[in-house]
Write a protein that holds these residues in place. Sequence first.
Motif: not given
Length: 188
Positions: A44-54
Amino acid sequence: LLGRYFDDLETDYVVPNDYQGGFLATEHLLEQGHTRIAMVNGPLHISSARERFQGFKDALNRYGVPLDKSLVKTGALTVDAGRSLARSFFERVSPPTAIVSYSDFVAFGVMQTIREVGFSIPDDVAIVGYDDVQLASCLKVPLTTIRSPKEKMGRQAVQVLARRLRGDQDAQVAQQQKLDVELVVRES
């Protein structure tokens, strides 16, 4: 930056709309009738992972499906990590019927686990990847995935860099672009 960005760093970037991708992947599964949807995500410190999770969470919310935090695993960037993290889902009394994966390579590992535990794709468990790597369409069960506009991202990034190198006036402010992605429906 190309593909990811850093929240605390004011830089130029061209990235796929990862929020949109997470939403589209999850919405596709919800529209197929799935309500026990898991996610094997990147760190989740990676922008792509955070945004996909949101996007994943917002799609569940829009369809009135509560988020089950036990069906979310983070930290997967490889086939082996996808395989390992997915295993815990199938040690449950009520395993998920669908899984959203951080990338196609993570999805390949998840698919291995699904087969190893004796489940069938897509009859028992549906899966959606992300990236649309060439191998995704060549599998025994071709992978449904999110396609990023890789060529367009590359062109946009070179244009931003060229403007910055020329010293164009608009290059004084960080150019931050998110490009639309698309759902590629296959058999998984």
